[in-house]
Design a protein around this motif. Structure first.
Motif, PDB file in Angstrom:
ATOM      1  N   MET A   1      26.907  51.228  -9.080  1.00 47.25           N
ATOM      2  CA  MET A   1      25.572  50.018  -9.412  1.00 47.25           C
ATOM      3  C   MET A   1      25.933  49.145 -11.030  1.00 47.25           C
ATOM      4  SD  MET A   1      22.700  49.597  -8.890  1.00 47.25           S
ATOM      5  CE  MET A   1      22.258  50.943  -7.703  1.00 47.25           C
ATOM      6  N   ASN A   2      25.706  48.344 -10.656  1.00 46.77           N
ATOM      7  CA  ASN A   2      25.704  47.809 -11.310  1.00 46.77           C
ATOM      8  C   ASN A   2      24.173  46.511 -11.641  1.00 46.77           C
ATOM      9  OD1 ASN A   2      26.249  45.234 -13.265  1.00 46.77           O
ATOM     10  ND2 ASN A   2      27.841  45.091 -12.771  1.00 46.77           N
ATOM     11  N   PRO A   3      23.100  47.458 -12.590  1.00 43.02           N
ATOM     12  CA  PRO A   3      21.803  46.624 -12.909  1.00 43.02           C
ATOM     13  C   PRO A   3      21.641  44.743 -13.416  1.00 43.02           C
ATOM     14  CG  PRO A   3      22.178  48.338 -13.961  1.00 43.02           C
ATOM     15  CD  PRO A   3      23.552  48.845 -13.297  1.00 43.02           C
ATOM     16  N   ILE A   4      22.347  44.669 -14.107  1.00 47.30           N
ATOM     17  CA  ILE A   4      22.942  43.486 -14.713  1.00 47.30           C
ATOM     18  C   ILE A   4      23.017  42.402 -13.341  1.00 47.30           C
ATOM     19  CG2 ILE A   4      24.529  41.550 -15.667  1.00 47.30           C
ATOM     20  CD1 ILE A   4      22.664  43.700 -17.633  1.00 47.30           C
ATOM     21  N   LEU A   5      23.749  42.758 -12.846  1.00 47.54           N
ATOM     22  CA  LEU A   5      24.256  41.769 -11.004  1.00 47.54           C
ATOM     23  C   LEU A   5      22.218  41.652  -9.965  1.00 47.54           C
ATOM     24  CD1 LEU A   5      27.926  42.353 -10.103  1.00 47.54           C
ATOM     25  CD2 LEU A   5      26.943  41.155 -11.345  1.00 47.54           C
ATOM     26  N   LEU A   6      22.162  42.967  -9.964  1.00 43.77           N
ATOM     27  CA  LEU A   6      20.824  42.883  -9.645  1.00 43.77           C
ATOM     28  C   LEU A   6      19.587  42.462 -10.424  1.00 43.77           C
ATOM     29  CD1 LEU A   6      20.671  46.765  -8.777  1.00 43.77           C
ATOM     30  CD2 LEU A   6      20.538  44.739  -6.760  1.00 43.77           C
ATOM     31  N   TYR A   7      19.620  42.140 -11.577  1.00 42.63           N
ATOM     32  CA  TYR A   7      18.668  41.373 -12.422  1.00 42.63           C
ATOM     33  C   TYR A   7      19.100  39.780 -12.337  1.00 42.63           C
ATOM     34  CZ  TYR A   7      16.569  45.587 -14.487  1.00 42.63           C
ATOM     35  OH  TYR A   7      15.982  47.129 -14.365  1.00 42.63           O
ATOM     36  N   ILE A  62      11.904  45.238  -9.643  1.00 48.93           N
ATOM     37  CA  ILE A  62      11.055  46.594  -9.581  1.00 48.93           C
ATOM     38  C   ILE A  62      11.910  47.513  -9.439  1.00 48.93           C
ATOM     39  CG2 ILE A  62       8.985  47.558  -9.227  1.00 48.93           C
ATOM     40  CD1 ILE A  62       7.861  44.674  -9.388  1.00 48.93           C
ATOM     41  N   THR A  63      12.327  47.157  -8.146  1.00 45.43           N
ATOM     42  CA  THR A  63      13.524  48.746  -8.077  1.00 45.43           C
ATOM     43  C   THR A  63      14.436  49.197  -8.480  1.00 45.43           C
ATOM     44  OG1 THR A  63      12.524  47.949  -5.986  1.00 45.43           O
ATOM     45  CG2 THR A  63      14.680  49.283  -5.694  1.00 45.43           C
ATOM     46  N   THR A  64      14.779  47.881  -9.172  1.00 48.23           N
ATOM     47  CA  THR A  64      16.007  48.005  -9.888  1.00 48.23           C
ATOM     48  C   THR A  64      15.709  49.266 -11.288  1.00 48.23           C
ATOM     49  OG1 THR A  64      17.911  46.465  -8.928  1.00 48.23           O
ATOM     50  CG2 THR A  64      18.189  47.083 -10.807  1.00 48.23           C
ATOM     51  N   PHE A  65      14.517  48.559 -11.763  1.00 49.40           N
ATOM     52  CA  PHE A  65      14.007  48.801 -13.603  1.00 49.40           C
ATOM     53  C   PHE A  65      13.359  50.405 -13.004  1.00 49.40           C
ATOM     54  CE2 PHE A  65      10.286  50.063 -16.256  1.00 49.40           C
ATOM     55  CZ  PHE A  65      10.866  49.436 -17.250  1.00 49.40           C
ATOM     56  N   ILE A  66      12.962  51.129 -11.782  1.00 50.89           N
ATOM     57  CA  ILE A  66      11.564  51.788 -11.696  1.00 50.89           C
ATOM     58  C   ILE A  66      13.140  52.983 -10.992  1.00 50.89           C
ATOM     59  CG2 ILE A  66      10.095  53.559  -9.870  1.00 50.89           C
ATOM     60  CD1 ILE A  66       8.798  50.576 -10.045  1.00 50.89           C
ATOM     61  N   GLN A  67      13.663  53.031 -10.115  1.00 50.19           N
ATOM     62  CA  GLN A  67      14.817  53.935  -9.411  1.00 50.19           C
ATOM     63  C   GLN A  67      15.503  53.145  -8.801  1.00 50.19           C
ATOM     64  OE1 GLN A  67      13.171  57.243  -7.987  1.00 50.19           O
ATOM     65  NE2 GLN A  67      14.885  58.389  -8.510  1.00 50.19           N
ATOM     66  N   ALA A  70      17.091  55.606  -5.619  1.00 49.11           N
ATOM     67  CA  ALA A  70      16.689  55.939  -4.617  1.00 49.11           C
ATOM     68  C   ALA A  70      17.109  55.220  -3.090  1.00 49.11           C
ATOM     69  CB  ALA A  70      15.195  56.066  -4.456  1.00 49.11           C
ATOM     70  N   PRO A  71      16.394  56.501  -2.145  1.00 46.80           N
ATOM     71  CA  PRO A  71      16.883  55.602  -0.988  1.00 46.80           C
ATOM     72  C   PRO A  71      16.329  54.494  -0.491  1.00 46.80           C
ATOM     73  CG  PRO A  71      17.320  57.960  -0.914  1.00 46.80           C
ATOM     74  CD  PRO A  71      17.129  57.477  -2.350  1.00 46.80           C
ATOM     75  N   VAL A  72      15.008  54.352  -0.709  1.00 50.39           N
ATOM     76  CA  VAL A  72      13.840  53.496  -0.515  1.00 50.39           C
ATOM     77  C   VAL A  72      14.351  51.775  -1.417  1.00 50.39           C
ATOM     78  CG1 VAL A  72      12.729  53.567  -2.849  1.00 50.39           C
ATOM     79  CG2 VAL A  72      11.858  52.661  -0.211  1.00 50.39           C
ATOM     80  N   SER A  73      15.460  52.155  -2.581  1.00 50.89           N
ATOM     81  CA  SER A  73      16.023  50.952  -3.152  1.00 50.89           C
ATOM     82  C   SER A  73      17.025  50.538  -2.199  1.00 50.89           C
ATOM     83  CB  SER A  73      16.298  51.744  -4.868  1.00 50.89           C
ATOM     84  OG  SER A  73      15.125  52.000  -5.305  1.00 50.89           O
ATOM     85  N   CYS A  74      17.531  51.396  -1.754  1.00 55.59           N
ATOM     86  CA  CYS A  74      18.797  50.932  -0.567  1.00 55.59           C
ATOM     87  C   CYS A  74      18.097  49.986  -0.140  1.00 55.59           C
ATOM     88  CB  CYS A  74      19.376  51.773  -0.196  1.00 55.59           C
ATOM     89  SG  CYS A  74      21.034  51.618   0.755  1.00 55.59           S
ATOM     90  N   GLY A  75      17.181  50.771   0.924  1.00 52.69           N
ATOM     91  CA  GLY A  75      16.406  50.072   2.152  1.00 52.69           C
ATOM     92  C   GLY A  75      16.070  48.331   1.438  1.00 52.69           C
ATOM     93  N   VAL A  76      15.264  48.758   0.568  1.00 58.07           N
ATOM     94  CA  VAL A  76      15.077  47.568  -0.260  1.00 58.07           C
ATOM     95  C   VAL A  76      15.721  45.507  -0.484  1.00 58.07           C
ATOM     96  CG1 VAL A  76      13.977  46.355  -2.499  1.00 58.07           C
ATOM     97  CG2 VAL A  76      13.389  48.381  -1.646  1.00 58.07           C
ATOM     98  N   LEU A 116      25.733  39.547  -4.595  1.00 59.03           N
ATOM     99  CA  LEU A 116      25.125  39.929  -6.412  1.00 59.03           C
ATOM    100  C   LEU A 116      23.808  40.784  -5.948  1.00 59.03           C
ATOM    101  CD1 LEU A 116      24.503  36.799  -8.502  1.00 59.03           C
ATOM    102  CD2 LEU A 116      26.292  38.122  -8.619  1.00 59.03           C
ATOM    103  N   ILE A 117      23.519  41.075  -5.188  1.00 61.82           N
ATOM    104  CA  ILE A 117      22.259  42.231  -4.816  1.00 61.82           C
ATOM    105  C   ILE A 117      23.229  42.884  -3.958  1.00 61.82           C
ATOM    106  CG2 ILE A 117      20.415  43.120  -2.978  1.00 61.82           C
ATOM    107  CD1 ILE A 117      19.873  40.637  -4.311  1.00 61.82           C
ATOM    108  N   SER A 118      24.540  42.780  -2.640  1.00 62.29           N
ATOM    109  CA  SER A 118      25.071  43.607  -2.412  1.00 62.29           C
ATOM    110  C   SER A 118      25.968  44.362  -3.535  1.00 62.29           C
ATOM    111  CB  SER A 118      26.028  42.502  -1.282  1.00 62.29           C
ATOM    112  OG  SER A 118      25.304  42.077  -0.487  1.00 62.29           O
ATOM    113  N   ALA A 119      26.920  43.180  -4.404  1.00 59.07           N
ATOM    114  CA  ALA A 119      27.699  43.879  -5.330  1.00 59.07           C
ATOM    115  C   ALA A 119      26.878  44.725  -6.288  1.00 59.07           C
ATOM    116  CB  ALA A 119      28.317  42.765  -5.868  1.00 59.07           C
ATOM    117  N   GLY A 120      25.696  44.373  -7.020  1.00 59.09           N
ATOM    118  CA  GLY A 120      25.117  45.127  -7.642  1.00 59.09           C
ATOM    119  C   GLY A 120      24.536  46.275  -7.017  1.00 59.09           C
ATOM    120  N   ALA A 121      24.407  47.195  -6.355  1.00 52.59           N
ATOM    121  CA  ALA A 121      23.897  47.737  -5.362  1.00 52.59           C
ATOM    122  C   ALA A 121      24.871  48.422  -5.035  1.00 52.59           C
ATOM    123  CB  ALA A 121      22.884  47.758  -4.151  1.00 52.59           C
TER     124      ALA A 121
END
Length: 123
Positions: A1-7, A62-67, A70-76, A116-121
């Motif tokens: 998990m790399n939240p920087i890439l997600l942001y 928001i998903t990255t910030f909150i959790q 979480a499985p639902v984050s993967c779906g998002v 980037l979302i793929s890599a970050g997640a």
């Protein structure tokens, strides 16, 4: 998990969404003398794409910030990736064929955001 890439992906997508909203009037005017209905349709489509991009950006951020784990984050993240990939493909076969540079940037911005979302997640 790399939240920087997600942001980063979220910011790119959101900025491009805002750019769509600000450019709407100019794009509609560039079509010249067309019917009022056609002007409204073009405006609607540009606004819809801008709002869609802003929504994708907000969901990812928001998903990255909150959790983010979480499985639902993967779906998002999966929905965002596939939506951006679909927009990239559509843009590649439509807007990319237009000489105006911002249209030609869409497939790259959408595609890079999806990567980037793929890599970050998952990296």
């Amino acid at each position: 998990m790399n939240p920087i890439l997600l942001y980063i992906a979220s910011a790119m997508t959101g900025i491009w969404g805002v750019a769509h909203l600000f450019a709407t009037k100019g794009v509609v005017n560039d079509f010249g003398d067309i019917t009022t209905d056609n002007r409204r349709i073009i405006a609607m489509e540009w606004i819809v794409e801008g709002v869609a991009l802003l929504s994708i950006a907000a969901f990812v951020a928001i998903t990255t910030f909150i959790q983010p784990k979480a499985p639902v984050s993967c779906g998002v993240y999966i929905v965002a990736i596939f939506t951006l990939a679909a927009l990239a493909i559509v843009s590649l076969f439509t807007g990319f064929r237009i000489a105006f540079l911002p249209f030609r940037l869409c497939p790259f911005i959408f595609g890079l955001s999806a990567v980037l979302i793929s890599a970050g997640a998952w990296l």
